[in-house]
Design a protein around this motif. Structure first.
Motif, mmCIF file in Angstrom:
data_model
loop_
_atom_site.group_PDB
_atom_site.id
_atom_site.type_symbol
_atom_site.label_atom_id
_atom_site.label_comp_id
_atom_site.label_asym_id
_atom_site.label_seq_id
_atom_site.Cartn_x
_atom_site.Cartn_y
_atom_site.Cartn_z
ATOM 1 N N GLN A 158 1.293 3.061 -3.189
ATOM 2 C CA GLN A 158 0.333 4.069 -3.656
ATOM 3 C C GLN A 158 0.874 5.467 -3.420
ATOM 4 O OE1 GLN A 158 -1.786 1.867 -5.605
ATOM 5 N NE2 GLN A 158 -2.934 3.735 -5.216
ATOM 6 N N ASN B 267 -5.133 9.653 -8.092
ATOM 7 C CA ASN B 267 -4.485 8.578 -7.344
ATOM 8 C C ASN B 267 -5.307 8.174 -6.129
ATOM 9 O OD1 ASN B 267 -1.401 7.680 -7.987
ATOM 10 N ND2 ASN B 267 -1.854 9.693 -8.870
ATOM 11 N N ILE C 122 -5.415 -2.116 -6.506
ATOM 12 C CA ILE C 122 -5.449 -0.659 -6.667
ATOM 13 C C ILE C 122 -4.167 -0.145 -7.310
ATOM 14 C CG2 ILE C 122 -7.089 -0.327 -4.795
ATOM 15 C CD1 ILE C 122 -4.794 0.506 -2.993
ATOM 16 N N ALA C 123 -3.092 -0.956 -7.292
ATOM 17 C CA ALA C 123 -1.865 -0.548 -7.978
ATOM 18 C C ALA C 123 -2.046 -0.576 -9.485
ATOM 19 C CB ALA C 123 -0.704 -1.450 -7.565
ATOM 20 N N ALA D 128 -4.353 -4.562 -2.169
ATOM 21 C CA ALA D 128 -3.261 -3.623 -2.406
ATOM 22 C C ALA D 128 -2.716 -3.765 -3.819
ATOM 23 C CB ALA D 128 -2.150 -3.844 -1.379
ATOM 24 N N ASP E 14 -8.361 6.262 -7.522
ATOM 25 C CA ASP E 14 -7.997 4.896 -7.901
ATOM 26 C C ASP E 14 -8.066 3.962 -6.703
ATOM 27 O OD1 ASP E 14 -7.560 5.597 -10.509
ATOM 28 O OD2 ASP E 14 -5.399 5.877 -10.273
ATOM 29 N N ALA E 15 -7.590 4.448 -5.557
ATOM 30 C CA ALA E 15 -7.567 3.616 -4.360
ATOM 31 C C ALA E 15 -8.963 3.401 -3.788
ATOM 32 C CB ALA E 15 -6.651 4.241 -3.303
ATOM 33 N N PHE F 297 0.829 -1.212 0.000
ATOM 34 C CA PHE F 297 0.000 0.000 0.000
ATOM 35 C C PHE F 297 0.862 1.260 0.000
ATOM 36 C CE2 PHE F 297 -2.522 3.342 2.106
ATOM 37 C CZ PHE F 297 -3.549 3.423 1.179
ATOM 38 N N SER G 157 -11.608 3.014 -13.486
ATOM 39 C CA SER G 157 -11.049 2.458 -12.259
ATOM 40 C C SER G 157 -11.928 1.346 -11.711
ATOM 41 C CB SER G 157 -10.882 3.560 -11.202
ATOM 42 O OG SER G 157 -9.911 4.496 -11.575
ATOM 43 N N GLY H 196 -3.475 2.624 -10.900
ATOM 44 C CA GLY H 196 -2.506 3.712 -10.848
ATOM 45 C C GLY H 196 -1.609 3.735 -12.070
ATOM 46 N N PHE I 91 3.477 5.954 -6.130
ATOM 47 C CA PHE I 91 2.838 6.268 -7.408
ATOM 48 C C PHE I 91 2.379 7.722 -7.437
ATOM 49 C CE2 PHE I 91 1.815 1.614 -8.198
ATOM 50 C CZ PHE I 91 2.563 1.536 -9.360
ATOM 51 N N ALA I 92 1.741 8.141 -6.349
ATOM 52 C CA ALA I 92 1.213 9.507 -6.294
ATOM 53 C C ALA I 92 2.326 10.528 -6.434
ATOM 54 C CB ALA I 92 0.449 9.717 -4.990
#
Length: 460
Positions: free
Chosen positions: A29, A52, A107-108, A104, A55-56, A26, A130, A111, A32-33
């Motif tokens: 995330q 971002n 949701i990646a 986890a 997306d989560a 996680f 998404s 992204g 990524f952000a």
């Protein structure tokens, strides 16, 4: 009949290990952000940060309601059909820790796709793709490769080509899925305004913060220790015929191959790009590093450390080459997501088919059982079974994501829900869609959303 004290301790330690790995994934995330924010222009920073988060949160709901069931429910080799909304969880096979870890990952994926279509996409489009990607498209691929009943799984019966596809932590399942979805989104939308001139020559649109990109890279590196080693699910599994080896040994080896592949790719990309552009670029080493991580993600648990260096070396040139091709084709991907996650993910699957070691394959997929034989790396003498299954996975993922996500993006485009108007894009999504810039210093021209609206109406 209750479990013994020793079994309780084993279950507890394995659950703690899996939960800790889920928390590490996680953290990715956040990485990524940060990378997304640093890679776009300042006028779009708030927009990309919001996507971002979306997306989560959207992925959480869709994966809870449908995704986990499609991925790990039992019924047939194509798709699961029970466990919706975590019904009958925990059970003898899955518990809440396992769901959290798989969430986890889910949701990646979104992204990755978001990065490909950054700086020119309507916010409503993010909500649609998404939900669909994390709730249906991605989970079906998970079922094929990671569920024990999946038709491509290395743990199913019977095994595809006597082997099954080895994609231990998701070079294909996660990275290639996200990349192909982003590829279609970016192609259908077209490049950002001003990315190519009237003659088709590329115009640099550099991101606004190298600091955020480097920070995000290190956070992703940290999270990858949950992504790859954590994919063992259980750490307390002893291998028969040995006195001191078990999953804990393979977990350590997996972490080592991960850092070696990423580090090799990072340094090769740095020097390779230096030869091409004439200067040292922090963005190049960051993207190269991530490309190496993506590549090794498939075979991280079944290859020797020396092979991981080969993996990273080749992945660097795959990324450099695909970026050159992308510019030639006027393809615009602000995060290089299709090139990095798609190209390096594809190489990672092929690499596993070439260099997987039989001893390690048996340890990972048969808990080190004595007397078992399995196909392994072609270049190590393991035959064509494994490499054939890897190629099938690549082609199947590309086809599946193309026939599902391609029409979604095309429908959004036809409904004028995908790309924002060019005047809003030029102004910046932060002020045109989100009420103000992410940074106070950006407000030198348009201070408030109210300042933008009269200009917008004057242009319409």
């Amino acid at each position: 009949m209750g479990v013994s004290w020793e079994e309780s301790v084993t279950y507890s330690i394995n659950a703690i290990y899996l939960l800790f790995s889920a928390y590490l994934v996680f953290v990715m995330q956040i990485g990524f952000a940060m990378i997304c924010a640093g890679s776009v222009r300042a006028k779009n920073a708030m927009n990309i940060m919001l996507t971002n988060v979306v997306d989560a949160v959207v992925g959480s709901i869709s994966f809870y309601l449908f995704g986990f069931a499609f991925a790990y429910g039992t019924s047939n080799p194509f798709i699961g059909s029970n466990l919706f909304a975590l019904a009958h969880i925990p059970n003898g096979t899955y518990d809440y820790a396992f769901f959290l870890y798989q969430w986890a990952f889910a949701i990646a994926v979104t992204g990755i796709t978001s990065g490909s279509i950054a700086e020119r996409t309507q916010f409503s489009a993010y909500l649609v793709f998404s939900f669909f990607l994390s709730g249906f498209v991605y989970p079906v691929v998970v079922h094929w490769v990671w569920s024990s009943s999946g038709w491509l799984s290395p743990s199913s019966t019977p095994l595809m080509l006597g082997s099954g596809a080895i994609d231990f932590a998701g070079s294909g399942v996660v990275h290639l899925v996200g990349a192909v979805a982003g590829l279609w989104g970016s192609i259908i939308e077209g490049p950002r305004a001003g990315r190519f001139d009237a003659l088709g020559r590329p115009v640099p649109l550099r991101g606004h913060s190298a600091t955020l990109v480097v920070l995000g890279t290190f956070l992703l590196w940290f999270g990858w220790f949950g992504f790859n080693p954590g994919s063992f699910d259980k750490i307390l599994v002893a291998y028969p015929g040995t006195s001191d080896q078990g999953n804990w040994t393979s977990v350590g080896r997996t972490a080592v191959t991960t850092i070696l592949a990423g580090s090799t790719a990072g340094i090769v990309t740095l020097f390779g790009r230096r030869l091409l552009v004439g200067h040292w670029d922090a963005m190049d080493v960051c993207n190269g590093l991530l490309g190496g991580f993506v590549s090794i993600t498939s075979g991280c648990s079944v290859v020797e450390p020396w092979a991981a260096i080969i993996c990273g070396f080749v992945s660097a040139w795959v990324l450099i080459g695909l970026n050159i091709v992308a510019l030639k084709l006027n393809y615009d991907d602000p995060l290089e997501a299709a090139q990095l996650h798609g190209g390096c993910g594809t190489w990672g699957l092929l690499f596993t088919g070439l260099f997987a070691k039989e001893e390690f394959v048996i340890q990972v997929y048969n808990s080190g059982e004595i007397g078992v034989s399995r196909p392994y790396g072609l270049l190590l003498g393991g035959g064509w079974g494994l490499i054939g299954a890897q190629v099938i996975e690549i082609l199947t993922i590309f086809g599946w994501v193309s026939v599902t996500m391609g029409p979604i993006f095309y429908a959004l485009h036809k409904l004028e829900l995908l790309r924002i108007p060019v005047n809003e894009e030029v102004t910046g999504l932060d002020i045109s869609c989100h009420g103000g810039f992410a940074y106070a210093q950006e407000n030198y021209y348009l201070r408030l959303y109210g300042d933008y609206m009269p200009i917008q109406h004057g242009l319409s």
